[in-house]
Design a protein around this motif. Structure first.
Motif, PDB file in Angstrom:
ATOM      1  N   VAL A   1      25.058  -9.550  64.012  1.00  0.00           N
ATOM      2  CA  VAL A   1      24.824  -8.120  63.762  1.00  0.00           C
ATOM      3  C   VAL A   1      25.716  -7.628  62.629  1.00  0.00           C
ATOM      4  O   VAL A   1      25.263  -6.889  61.740  1.00  0.00           O
ATOM      5  CB  VAL A   1      25.036  -7.302  65.051  1.00  0.00           C
ATOM      6  CG1 VAL A   1      25.090  -5.827  64.755  1.00  0.00           C
ATOM      7  CG2 VAL A   1      23.939  -7.603  66.049  1.00  0.00           C
ATOM      8  N   VAL A   2      26.969  -8.034  62.621  1.00  0.00           N
ATOM      9  CA  VAL A   2      27.876  -7.627  61.543  1.00  0.00           C
ATOM     10  C   VAL A   2      27.432  -8.240  60.212  1.00  0.00           C
ATOM     11  O   VAL A   2      27.439  -7.573  59.169  1.00  0.00           O
ATOM     12  CB  VAL A   2      29.336  -8.017  61.876  1.00  0.00           C
ATOM     13  CG1 VAL A   2      30.253  -7.819  60.684  1.00  0.00           C
ATOM     14  CG2 VAL A   2      29.829  -7.215  63.071  1.00  0.00           C
TER      15      VAL A   2
ATOM     16  N   SER B   1      24.001  -0.220  65.629  1.00  0.00           N
ATOM     17  CA  SER B   1      24.061  -1.408  66.498  1.00  0.00           C
ATOM     18  C   SER B   1      24.856  -1.117  67.772  1.00  0.00           C
ATOM     19  O   SER B   1      24.514  -1.577  68.849  1.00  0.00           O
ATOM     20  CB  SER B   1      24.687  -2.582  65.759  1.00  0.00           C
ATOM     21  OG  SER B   1      23.919  -2.914  64.641  1.00  0.00           O
ATOM     22  N   GLU B   2      25.924  -0.332  67.643  1.00  0.00           N
ATOM     23  CA  GLU B   2      26.698   0.044  68.818  1.00  0.00           C
ATOM     24  C   GLU B   2      25.902   0.977  69.727  1.00  0.00           C
ATOM     25  O   GLU B   2      25.931   0.843  70.946  1.00  0.00           O
ATOM     26  CB  GLU B   2      28.000   0.716  68.404  1.00  0.00           C
ATOM     27  CG  GLU B   2      29.011  -0.221  67.797  1.00  0.00           C
ATOM     28  CD  GLU B   2      30.237   0.487  67.280  1.00  0.00           C
ATOM     29  OE1 GLU B   2      30.253   1.735  67.242  1.00  0.00           O
ATOM     30  OE2 GLU B   2      31.195  -0.209  66.906  1.00  0.00           O
ATOM     31  N   LYS B   3      25.183   1.918  69.125  1.00  0.00           N
ATOM     32  CA  LYS B   3      24.411   2.881  69.918  1.00  0.00           C
ATOM     33  C   LYS B   3      23.241   2.226  70.642  1.00  0.00           C
ATOM     34  O   LYS B   3      22.869   2.655  71.730  1.00  0.00           O
ATOM     35  CB  LYS B   3      23.891   4.029  69.042  1.00  0.00           C
ATOM     36  CG  LYS B   3      24.973   4.954  68.561  1.00  0.00           C
ATOM     37  CD  LYS B   3      25.591   5.673  69.725  1.00  0.00           C
ATOM     38  CE  LYS B   3      26.650   6.641  69.250  1.00  0.00           C
ATOM     39  NZ  LYS B   3      27.293   7.334  70.342  1.00  0.00           N
ATOM     40  N   THR B   4      22.647   1.208  70.035  1.00  0.00           N
ATOM     41  CA  THR B   4      21.519   0.535  70.692  1.00  0.00           C
ATOM     42  C   THR B   4      21.988  -0.524  71.673  1.00  0.00           C
ATOM     43  O   THR B   4      21.173  -1.060  72.419  1.00  0.00           O
ATOM     44  CB  THR B   4      20.602  -0.135  69.644  1.00  0.00           C
ATOM     45  OG1 THR B   4      21.363  -1.040  68.854  1.00  0.00           O
ATOM     46  CG2 THR B   4      19.931   0.904  68.774  1.00  0.00           C
ATOM     47  N   GLY B   5      23.278  -0.828  71.698  1.00  0.00           N
ATOM     48  CA  GLY B   5      23.797  -1.757  72.678  1.00  0.00           C
ATOM     49  C   GLY B   5      23.839  -3.193  72.219  1.00  0.00           C
ATOM     50  O   GLY B   5      24.074  -4.092  73.022  1.00  0.00           O
TER      51      GLY B   5
END
Length: 100
Positions: free
Chosen positions: A45-46, A93-97
């Motif tokens: 993801v990063v 990405s953090e908000k979608t988990g």
């Protein structure tokens, strides 16, 4: 979003016996199960966020060379676009988990 009900907190650990003397099970309360997070997923993801930022910065640089007269402006636009796009991708990405 987790909703807590006051009745559930009173029932936790409430063990009783029925007429035959056998114990009954407590009320089952749904517990959120954490999703297993793999290091590979976080790295991918990063990496995706960085590659997206590079692509956006390259596009901003190309547009900047056609729109601006100086040499420094397209570089500044590309740097700002890279930082903004990468930060946005990490935040989404953090908000979608996907990552925590």
């Amino acid at each position: 979003m987790t909703v807590h009900i006051d009745e559930q907190s009173e029932r936790v650990g409430n063990w009783g016996t029925d007429r035959n003397g056998s114990s009954e099970l407590p009320m089952s309360i749904p517990v959120p199960v954490p999703r297993p997070q793999s290091t590979k997923i976080k790295v991918l993801v990063v990496l995706l966020a960085v590659v997206t930022g590079i692509a956006a910065a390259f596009g901003a640089y190309i547009i900047g060379t056609h729109a601006a007269e100086g040499a420094a402006e397209p570089v500044i636009w590309a740097a700002a676009t890279f930082v903004a796009t990468t930060t946005l991708m990490i935040h989404l990405s953090e908000k979608t988990g996907l990552i925590e």
